[in-house]
Design a protein around this motif. Sequence first.
Motif, PDB file in Angstrom:
ATOM      1  N   VAL A  71       3.752  18.764  13.759  1.00 49.06           N
ATOM      2  CA  VAL A  71       3.232  17.604  14.486  1.00 49.06           C
ATOM      3  C   VAL A  71       1.899  17.147  13.891  1.00 49.06           C
ATOM      4  CG1 VAL A  71       2.278  16.845  16.703  1.00 49.06           C
ATOM      5  CG2 VAL A  71       4.443  18.090  16.637  1.00 49.06           C
ATOM      6  N   GLY A  72       1.016  18.111  13.596  1.00 45.29           N
ATOM      7  CA  GLY A  72      -0.273  17.767  13.008  1.00 45.29           C
ATOM      8  C   GLY A  72      -0.122  17.074  11.669  1.00 45.29           C
ATOM      9  N   ALA A  73       0.775  17.599  10.831  1.00 41.01           N
ATOM     10  CA  ALA A  73       1.007  16.984   9.521  1.00 41.01           C
ATOM     11  C   ALA A  73       1.612  15.587   9.666  1.00 41.01           C
ATOM     12  CB  ALA A  73       1.922  17.869   8.684  1.00 41.01           C
ATOM     13  N   ALA A  74       2.529  15.434  10.625  1.00 44.60           N
ATOM     14  CA  ALA A  74       3.160  14.127  10.842  1.00 44.60           C
ATOM     15  C   ALA A  74       2.136  13.098  11.316  1.00 44.60           C
ATOM     16  CB  ALA A  74       4.295  14.261  11.858  1.00 44.60           C
ATOM     17  N   LEU A  75       1.225  13.508  12.190  1.00 49.63           N
ATOM     18  CA  LEU A  75       0.190  12.586  12.662  1.00 49.63           C
ATOM     19  C   LEU A  75      -0.772  12.221  11.532  1.00 49.63           C
ATOM     20  CD1 LEU A  75      -0.539  14.187  16.144  1.00 49.63           C
ATOM     21  CD2 LEU A  75       0.626  12.014  15.706  1.00 49.63           C
ATOM     22  N   ALA A  76      -1.018  13.172  10.628  1.00 49.19           N
ATOM     23  CA  ALA A  76      -1.828  12.855   9.453  1.00 49.19           C
ATOM     24  C   ALA A  76      -1.125  11.800   8.600  1.00 49.19           C
ATOM     25  CB  ALA A  76      -2.080  14.121   8.633  1.00 49.19           C
ATOM     26  N   GLY A  77       0.190  11.928   8.480  1.00 46.32           N
ATOM     27  CA  GLY A  77       0.962  10.924   7.752  1.00 46.32           C
ATOM     28  C   GLY A  77       0.846   9.555   8.390  1.00 46.32           C
ATOM     29  N   MET A  78       0.849   9.522   9.737  1.00 43.38           N
ATOM     30  CA  MET A  78       0.669   8.256  10.437  1.00 43.38           C
ATOM     31  C   MET A  78      -0.702   7.658  10.113  1.00 43.38           C
ATOM     32  SD  MET A  78       1.806   6.014  12.709  1.00 43.38           S
ATOM     33  CE  MET A  78       2.727   6.439  14.197  1.00 43.38           C
ATOM     34  N   GLY A  79      -1.718   8.518  10.057  1.00 37.95           N
ATOM     35  CA  GLY A  79      -3.052   8.044   9.716  1.00 37.95           C
ATOM     36  C   GLY A  79      -3.116   7.447   8.322  1.00 37.95           C
ATOM     37  N   VAL A  80      -2.448   8.100   7.369  1.00 37.86           N
ATOM     38  CA  VAL A  80      -2.423   7.596   5.992  1.00 37.86           C
ATOM     39  C   VAL A  80      -1.710   6.247   5.940  1.00 37.86           C
ATOM     40  CG1 VAL A  80      -1.549   8.016   3.661  1.00 37.86           C
ATOM     41  CG2 VAL A  80      -2.575   9.881   4.967  1.00 37.86           C
ATOM     42  N   TRP A  81      -0.619   6.123   6.672  1.00 41.24           N
ATOM     43  CA  TRP A  81       0.104   4.846   6.695  1.00 41.24           C
ATOM     44  C   TRP A  81      -0.767   3.740   7.283  1.00 41.24           C
ATOM     45  CZ3 TRP A  81       2.598   2.532  11.286  1.00 41.24           C
ATOM     46  CH2 TRP A  81       3.258   1.329  10.966  1.00 41.24           C
ATOM     47  N   ARG A  82      -1.485   4.056   8.373  1.00 40.82           N
ATOM     48  CA  ARG A  82      -2.373   3.049   8.965  1.00 40.82           C
ATOM     49  C   ARG A  82      -3.482   2.676   7.977  1.00 40.82           C
ATOM     50  NH1 ARG A  82       0.211   0.407  12.931  1.00 40.82           N
ATOM     51  NH2 ARG A  82       0.826   1.746  14.668  1.00 40.82           N
ATOM     52  N   LEU A  83      -3.949   3.643   7.206  1.00 38.50           N
ATOM     53  CA  LEU A  83      -4.961   3.352   6.197  1.00 38.50           C
ATOM     54  C   LEU A  83      -4.404   2.399   5.145  1.00 38.50           C
ATOM     55  CD1 LEU A  83      -7.739   3.841   4.920  1.00 38.50           C
ATOM     56  CD2 LEU A  83      -6.759   5.856   3.781  1.00 38.50           C
ATOM     57  N   SER A  84      -3.156   2.615   4.746  1.00 45.65           N
ATOM     58  CA  SER A  84      -2.538   1.722   3.760  1.00 45.65           C
ATOM     59  C   SER A  84      -2.410   0.313   4.318  1.00 45.65           C
ATOM     60  CB  SER A  84      -1.165   2.258   3.334  1.00 45.65           C
ATOM     61  OG  SER A  84      -0.195   2.076   4.347  1.00 45.65           O
ATOM     62  N   GLU A  85      -2.137   0.204   5.626  1.00 44.56           N
ATOM     63  CA  GLU A  85      -2.079  -1.122   6.252  1.00 44.56           C
ATOM     64  C   GLU A  85      -3.449  -1.792   6.218  1.00 44.56           C
ATOM     65  OE1 GLU A  85       1.347  -1.696   9.509  1.00 44.56           O
ATOM     66  OE2 GLU A  85      -0.407  -0.611  10.222  1.00 44.56           O
ATOM     67  N   ALA A  86      -4.496  -1.007   6.462  1.00 44.71           N
ATOM     68  CA  ALA A  86      -5.847  -1.565   6.460  1.00 44.71           C
ATOM     69  C   ALA A  86      -6.244  -2.048   5.070  1.00 44.71           C
ATOM     70  CB  ALA A  86      -6.846  -0.515   6.960  1.00 44.71           C
ATOM     71  N   VAL A  87      -5.807  -1.317   4.038  1.00 46.91           N
ATOM     72  CA  VAL A  87      -6.212  -1.639   2.673  1.00 46.91           C
ATOM     73  C   VAL A  87      -5.303  -2.701   2.052  1.00 46.91           C
ATOM     74  CG1 VAL A  87      -6.532  -0.728   0.347  1.00 46.91           C
ATOM     75  CG2 VAL A  87      -7.248   0.628   2.327  1.00 46.91           C
ATOM     76  N   PHE A  88      -3.990  -2.505   2.210  1.00 48.93           N
ATOM     77  CA  PHE A  88      -3.038  -3.370   1.503  1.00 48.93           C
ATOM     78  C   PHE A  88      -2.307  -4.357   2.408  1.00 48.93           C
ATOM     79  CE2 PHE A  88      -3.086   0.758  -0.772  1.00 48.93           C
ATOM     80  CZ  PHE A  88      -3.690   0.321  -1.950  1.00 48.93           C
ATOM     81  N   GLY A  89      -2.454  -4.223   3.727  1.00 47.59           N
ATOM     82  CA  GLY A  89      -1.670  -5.045   4.639  1.00 47.59           C
ATOM     83  C   GLY A  89      -0.343  -4.368   4.942  1.00 47.59           C
ATOM     84  N   GLY A  90       0.359  -4.871   5.935  1.00 55.00           N
ATOM     85  CA  GLY A  90       1.620  -4.261   6.331  1.00 55.00           C
ATOM     86  C   GLY A  90       2.790  -5.196   6.159  1.00 55.00           C
ATOM     87  N   ALA A  91       3.919  -4.847   6.795  1.00 53.25           N
ATOM     88  CA  ALA A  91       5.145  -5.627   6.662  1.00 53.25           C
ATOM     89  C   ALA A  91       5.077  -6.941   7.432  1.00 53.25           C
ATOM     90  CB  ALA A  91       6.335  -4.792   7.147  1.00 53.25           C
ATOM     91  N   ASP A  92       4.270  -6.973   8.489  1.00 54.63           N
ATOM     92  CA  ASP A  92       4.123  -8.176   9.300  1.00 54.63           C
ATOM     93  C   ASP A  92       3.483  -9.292   8.477  1.00 54.63           C
ATOM     94  OD1 ASP A  92       3.326 -10.135  11.164  1.00 54.63           O
ATOM     95  OD2 ASP A  92       3.196  -8.649  12.751  1.00 54.63           O
ATOM     96  N   ALA A  93       3.961 -10.512   8.690  1.00 49.01           N
ATOM     97  CA  ALA A  93       3.415 -11.652   7.958  1.00 49.01           C
ATOM     98  C   ALA A  93       1.934 -11.861   8.261  1.00 49.01           C
ATOM     99  CB  ALA A  93       4.191 -12.920   8.315  1.00 49.01           C
ATOM    100  N   GLN A  94       1.484 -11.394   9.438  1.00 50.09           N
ATOM    101  CA  GLN A  94       0.085 -11.544   9.834  1.00 50.09           C
ATOM    102  C   GLN A  94      -0.758 -10.331   9.458  1.00 50.09           C
ATOM    103  OE1 GLN A  94      -0.976 -14.418  11.432  1.00 50.09           O
ATOM    104  NE2 GLN A  94       1.097 -15.176  11.056  1.00 50.09           N
ATOM    105  N   ALA A  95      -0.151  -9.332   8.808  1.00 48.60           N
ATOM    106  CA  ALA A  95      -0.829  -8.058   8.581  1.00 48.60           C
ATOM    107  C   ALA A  95      -2.038  -8.165   7.672  1.00 48.60           C
ATOM    108  CB  ALA A  95       0.154  -7.035   8.007  1.00 48.60           C
ATOM    109  N   GLY A  96      -2.110  -9.221   6.870  1.00 47.42           N
ATOM    110  CA  GLY A  96      -3.239  -9.374   5.960  1.00 47.42           C
ATOM    111  C   GLY A  96      -4.473  -9.948   6.613  1.00 47.42           C
ATOM    112  N   LYS A  97      -4.368 -10.407   7.861  1.00 46.97           N
ATOM    113  CA  LYS A  97      -5.518 -10.985   8.554  1.00 46.97           C
ATOM    114  C   LYS A  97      -6.594  -9.923   8.770  1.00 46.97           C
ATOM    115  CE  LYS A  97      -4.724 -13.604  12.084  1.00 46.97           C
ATOM    116  NZ  LYS A  97      -4.174 -14.101  13.371  1.00 46.97           N
ATOM    117  N   PRO A  98      -7.865 -10.296   8.676  1.00 38.98           N
ATOM    118  CA  PRO A  98      -8.950  -9.312   8.859  1.00 38.98           C
ATOM    119  C   PRO A  98      -8.847  -8.547  10.175  1.00 38.98           C
ATOM    120  CG  PRO A  98      -9.828 -11.343   7.956  1.00 38.98           C
ATOM    121  CD  PRO A  98      -8.386 -11.630   8.286  1.00 38.98           C
ATOM    122  N   SER A  99      -8.488  -9.232  11.261  1.00 43.83           N
ATOM    123  CA  SER A  99      -8.388  -8.551  12.557  1.00 43.83           C
ATOM    124  C   SER A  99      -7.320  -7.472  12.541  1.00 43.83           C
ATOM    125  CB  SER A  99      -8.091  -9.571  13.660  1.00 43.83           C
ATOM    126  OG  SER A  99      -6.867 -10.255  13.407  1.00 43.83           O
TER     127      SER A  99
END
Length: 281
Positions: A81-109
Amino acid sequence: MDAQSWAPKARGEARRAADGKTMEVAARSGFAARGLIYVLVGVIALRIAFGGDSGRQQADRGGALEELAGRTLGTAMLWIVGAALAGMGVWRLSEAVFGGADAQAGKPSKRVAAAGRCVFYAFLSFSVLSYAVGARGSGSGSSDRGTQDVTGTILRWPGGQWLVGLGGVAVVTAGLWMSTRALRKKFRKELLTSAMSPGARRFTDFFGVVGGTARGVVFAVAGVFAVVAAVRHRPGEAKGMDDTLRSFRDLPAGPWLLAAIALGLAAFGVFSWCNARWRRL
């Protein structure tokens, strides 16, 4: 294009594809882990609703970790569980840096929100892994005591009452937003609905609406307690998840109301598992 220029490009594309797959596994594992925690919190809250909490088990993250640790292969599950939650954190970091799948994901907010979630899941992962290695205070501390300690500290600051009050209003607003978003099924845009069968869509809609609404209600009520703590200047009036849930039990028809909220939180856990399968990444 000659062979010499084609080879590096092919290797780069293969590397990006592999990185994308790794990030997908990390995100889906994180949703599965989040779902397990919410289901366990729901189970504990259901026990509390009908008086089955003689050991005063906490209906919050700490209580969920205690519940998990007490099972067969519990320590191994905590590591997973701890490792999986760390993976979630890394994915959220990638969204913050590169944006996500959502068309609005690149917005600063959206990027700022993703960065905030990254910090949250990093802390959550750290607390679970600390608990797994024996630092029981790291993961199982009472959410009520922690909330009251933080509230008491802020109330001693200049303008602390306003800060706590505004924080409470923000939590109430967030809770109402969660419930409204769930009731309007806004979560559908984050899912691969085209890959889902009609039955899977109905299943996910049900647990998304019920779970998201219940989660939002808990947040909103916790925010109200924070506002009350600010107005009365009493840190003890602030409540974490456990005491917030127990407050439902003190109302008329309280046990049944708390049972409904408990089932709703467990439903949000199931909805998280649906995200682990069908989330658009």
